[in-house]
Design an enzyme around this catalytic site. Structure first.
Site, short mmCIF file in Angstrom:
data_model
loop_
_atom_site.label_atom_id
_atom_site.label_comp_id
_atom_site.label_asym_id
_atom_site.label_seq_id
_atom_site.Cartn_x
_atom_site.Cartn_y
_atom_site.Cartn_z
N GLU A 61 79.91 35.34 77.26
CA GLU A 61 79.72 33.89 77.40
C GLU A 61 80.53 33.32 78.55
OE1 GLU A 61 77.46 32.33 76.15
OE2 GLU A 61 76.83 33.57 74.47
N TYR B 299 80.63 24.52 74.39
CA TYR B 299 79.53 25.48 74.36
C TYR B 299 80.03 26.87 73.98
CZ TYR B 299 76.55 29.19 75.55
OH TYR B 299 75.86 30.36 75.43
N ASP C 187 74.00 24.48 75.73
CA ASP C 187 74.17 24.75 77.16
C ASP C 187 73.05 24.05 77.93
OD1 ASP C 187 71.97 26.24 76.52
OD2 ASP C 187 72.48 27.90 77.82
#
Length: 344
Positions: A35, A118, A136
């Site tokens: 991520e 996020y 996102d």
DNA sequence: AAAGCGGGGGC
DNA sequence: GCCCCAGCTTT
């Protein structure tokens, strides 16, 4: 936002999705690393970096114990280098605070450097199965079309609203898969730039934007800022077999990375020779190199270049062999064009 | 709320 | 050329 999208999206996701390295095994550390790498970065750009990273740093402790130089070298070329520093620092914090295991808690994840709403949501839901949204750019675009919403998705307020909507419908049993299905939809079907593939969309029947014929013109975004242009004269300084490099300042653009030395503005050969002599450099040879342009988000570098051969090494530069430069020093992509001379 | 922060791939 | 990407931090 209607809860009716949950089941069709989960079913669509189950019927087939991209085979991504970090989906093979959703260990929290693997999700976290992926991520961070994926922030403002396309999946295809991340694949190779992710594999190399996992080889070098298979778990939180291995990362925490690494040198920053090695961390930055593995990140070289991926951009937004504060991500690498924050990831490294966060790994050390996780070792100190949590014994080397990521906390299964949204707020605790959010408190780590480099982890925003996020990323905390993604790690919590995908890595730990916690019921939290992960909003996102993909999800914002999908939501704008589903809701036929013309509010600019670039506004912080709009992101808050969308996050709130999704927090109400995120399913208890498969939050990670649901979040990934939304992103998968945005990445493969609900595409940006007026190119949605509504004919392939599993939630077309629930999409207000499609219903009103607005899918192509949504989402609305704020206008971009203008970019300034900086002229620089880049030097490939050679002394014997070695090349002269220096470290960039600890803050600002490309902070702490290595660079080829350069001068502000475009400088001709005669002026350059004079300026280098004034510094006490003994220039044996001066060759003009092909110029290069490098575009950052907020600035463009227009670079001219010279190969400068010196009789002795001056103060203020670190001299390394081309091999050492390739293998051990993190040099941003902006300078790559000037290294071709070394390949002879 | 706005600006700073990389790099690349698709059109 | 322009768009925008599995965003975060600082001002």
């Amino acid at each position: 936002m209607t809860k009716a999208i949950v089941e069709p999206l989960l079913q669509w996701y189950d019927e087939g999705h991209r085979d991504l390295p970090w989906r093979r095994e959703a260990a929290p550390y693997r999700v976290w690393v992926s991520e961070i790498m994926l922030q403002q970065t396309r999946v295809e750009a991340v694949r190779g970096y992710y594999e190399r990273w996992m080889q070098a740093f298979p778990d939180v402790r291995a990362l925490a114990a690494a040198d920053e130089a090695q961390v930055l070298k593995l990140w070289e070329g991926l951009g937004y280098y504060s991500r690498a520093r924050n990831l490294h620092r966060a790994a050390q914090l996780v070792c100190e605070r949590y014994g080397g295991t990521l906390p299964a808690d949204y707020e605790a994840l959010l408190a780590l450097p480099g982890v925003g709403e996020y990323t905390a949501g993604a790690v919590a839901s995908i890595g730990f199965g916690l019921r939290v949204p992960a909003v996102d750019g993909n999800v914002l675009r999908v939501a704008a079309r589903l809701n036929d919403d013309f509010m600019p998705i670039t506004d912080a307020k709009q992101k808050k609203r969308t996050t709130g909507h999704f927090s109400e419908i995120t399913p208890e049993d498969r939050p990670g898969d649901f979040n990934q299905s939304l992103m998968e939809l945005g990445a493969t079907v609900c595409l940006p730039n007026g190119a949605p593939r509504c004919g392939s969309c599993p939630v077309q029947h629930l999409c207000l934007g499609y219903h009103h014929g607005h899918a192509e013109i949504l989402p609305v975004r704020a206008a971009k800022r203008a970019r300034r242009i900086e002229e620089r004269t880049v030097l490939l300084v050679r002394c014997g077999e070695e090349v002269g490099i220096r470290r960039r300042p600890k803050t600002g653009l490309l902070a702490g990375l290595w660079e080829l030395p350069s001068l502000e503005g475009k400088t001709g050969a005669n002026e350059l020779r004079a300026r280098l002599s004034a510094r006490g450099w003994q220039v044996e040879k001066l060759l003009s190199l092909r110029g290069a342009k490098h575009v950052f988000t907020h600035v463009e570098w227009h670079m001219s270049g010279f190969e400068v051969t010196l009789a002795e090494k001056p103060e203020g530069l670190t001299f390394v062999t081309p091999q050492a430069l390739r293998e051990s020093y993190a040099l941003p992509s902006a300078f790559r064009a000037f290294l071709s001379v070394l390949e002879e």
